[in-house]
Design a protein around this motif. Structure first.
Motif, PDB file in Angstrom:
ATOM      1  N   THR A  43       9.358  -2.985  -4.504  1.00  0.00           N
ATOM      2  CA  THR A  43       7.955  -2.911  -4.129  1.00  0.00           C
ATOM      3  C   THR A  43       7.748  -1.822  -3.076  1.00  0.00           C
ATOM      4  OG1 THR A  43       6.047  -4.134  -3.241  1.00  0.00           O
ATOM      5  CG2 THR A  43       8.204  -4.729  -2.375  1.00  0.00           C
ATOM      6  N   SER A  44       6.602  -1.187  -3.123  1.00  0.00           N
ATOM      7  CA  SER A  44       6.241  -0.223  -2.085  1.00  0.00           C
ATOM      8  C   SER A  44       5.257  -0.845  -1.097  1.00  0.00           C
ATOM      9  CB  SER A  44       5.635   1.034  -2.710  1.00  0.00           C
ATOM     10  OG  SER A  44       4.467   0.703  -3.433  1.00  0.00           O
ATOM     11  N   SER A  45       4.963  -2.141  -1.273  1.00  0.00           N
ATOM     12  CA  SER A  45       4.080  -2.857  -0.354  1.00  0.00           C
ATOM     13  C   SER A  45       4.829  -3.141   0.940  1.00  0.00           C
ATOM     14  CB  SER A  45       3.625  -4.180  -0.978  1.00  0.00           C
ATOM     15  OG  SER A  45       3.118  -5.060   0.022  1.00  0.00           O
ATOM     16  N   GLY A  46       4.277  -2.689   2.042  1.00  0.00           N
ATOM     17  CA  GLY A  46       4.907  -2.934   3.331  1.00  0.00           C
ATOM     18  C   GLY A  46       5.038  -4.411   3.632  1.00  0.00           C
ATOM     19  N   ALA A  47       3.980  -5.187   3.390  1.00  0.00           N
ATOM     20  CA  ALA A  47       4.020  -6.630   3.670  1.00  0.00           C
ATOM     21  C   ALA A  47       5.085  -7.320   2.835  1.00  0.00           C
ATOM     22  CB  ALA A  47       2.645  -7.250   3.423  1.00  0.00           C
ATOM     23  N   GLU A  48       5.221  -6.921   1.573  1.00  0.00           N
ATOM     24  CA  GLU A  48       6.242  -7.528   0.707  1.00  0.00           C
ATOM     25  C   GLU A  48       7.642  -7.132   1.162  1.00  0.00           C
ATOM     26  OE1 GLU A  48       5.813  -9.931  -1.663  1.00  0.00           O
ATOM     27  OE2 GLU A  48       3.779  -9.892  -0.857  1.00  0.00           O
ATOM     28  N   GLN A  49       7.820  -5.899   1.597  1.00  0.00           N
ATOM     29  CA  GLN A  49       9.127  -5.491   2.114  1.00  0.00           C
ATOM     30  C   GLN A  49       9.501  -6.290   3.369  1.00  0.00           C
ATOM     31  OE1 GLN A  49      10.283  -1.412   2.511  1.00  0.00           O
ATOM     32  NE2 GLN A  49       9.423  -0.819   0.522  1.00  0.00           N
ATOM     33  N   MET A  83       2.155   1.304   9.384  1.00  0.00           N
ATOM     34  CA  MET A  83       2.913   0.160   8.868  1.00  0.00           C
ATOM     35  C   MET A  83       2.735  -1.093   9.728  1.00  0.00           C
ATOM     36  SD  MET A  83       4.889  -1.123   6.619  1.00  0.00           S
ATOM     37  CE  MET A  83       6.039  -2.501   6.598  1.00  0.00           C
ATOM     38  N   GLU A  86       0.750  -3.904   8.109  1.00  0.00           N
ATOM     39  CA  GLU A  86       1.527  -4.459   6.998  1.00  0.00           C
ATOM     40  C   GLU A  86       2.634  -5.380   7.518  1.00  0.00           C
ATOM     41  OE1 GLU A  86       1.134  -4.030   3.460  1.00  0.00           O
ATOM     42  OE2 GLU A  86      -0.803  -3.567   4.358  1.00  0.00           O
ATOM     43  N   LYS A  89       0.989  -8.573   8.663  1.00  0.00           N
ATOM     44  CA  LYS A  89       0.576  -9.372   7.501  1.00  0.00           C
ATOM     45  C   LYS A  89       1.777 -10.084   6.873  1.00  0.00           C
ATOM     46  CE  LYS A  89      -1.706  -9.080   3.051  1.00  0.00           C
ATOM     47  NZ  LYS A  89      -1.370  -8.543   1.778  1.00  0.00           N
ATOM     48  N   GLY A  90       2.858  -9.361   6.629  1.00  0.00           N
ATOM     49  CA  GLY A  90       4.044  -9.968   6.032  1.00  0.00           C
ATOM     50  C   GLY A  90       4.640 -11.048   6.909  1.00  0.00           C
TER      51      GLY A  90
END
Length: 135
Positions: A43-49, A83, A86, A89-90
């Motif tokens: 994934t390129s989603s910061g929150a998901e990383q 970031m 993000e 959020k994560g």
């Protein structure tokens, strides 16, 4: 036993300003990124990383027969100021699962230009204490 408290210091997010551990063995978990067990960034989603990085920390802690309740502090590196939201959020999505009490360890957040893997947006280190054996 790990306890967290707030000293009379400013706070800029969801974390404690002080973590106290009983005597025991120090366990350092190398920085974990948002990659799967094969080292792939799915994934390129910061929150998901961020959430994947915490999952990876959980795997490392479990390998040492520890859990997040043994963590006395985190050091987090994010790529670029953009970031930060993000990351927040994560963390807000993941912490209720790993810290159901709502009390979180100290965290130092650093903004950097990049990580060893170009696809990585976050790296999180953990410092934990294994409780001293009962005598």
């Amino acid at each position: 036993m790990i306890t967290y408290q707030d000293a009379a210091l400013p706070k800029f997010g969801d974390y404690s300003t002080l973590g106290l551990g009983t005597p025991g063995e120090i366990v350092v978990v190398a920085g974990q990124m948002g990659a799967d067990a094969n080292g792939e960034f799915t994934t390129s989603s910061g929150a998901e990383q961020v959430k994947i990085a915490y999952d990876n920390l959980g795997v490392a802690l479990a390998a040492a027969s520890l859990g997040f309740e043994h963590v006395i502090g985190f050091r987090t590196y994010v790529v670029g100021r953009e970031m930060i939201p993000e990351f927040m959020k994560g963390r807000k999505e993941k912490f209720p699962e790993i810290y159901p009490s709502g009390v979180y360890p100290p965290n130092t957040l650093l903004i950097i230009g990049g990580l060893v893997e170009e696809a990585a947006l976050v790296e999180i280190e953990a410092l934990a204490v294994r409780p001293a054996a009962a005598s």
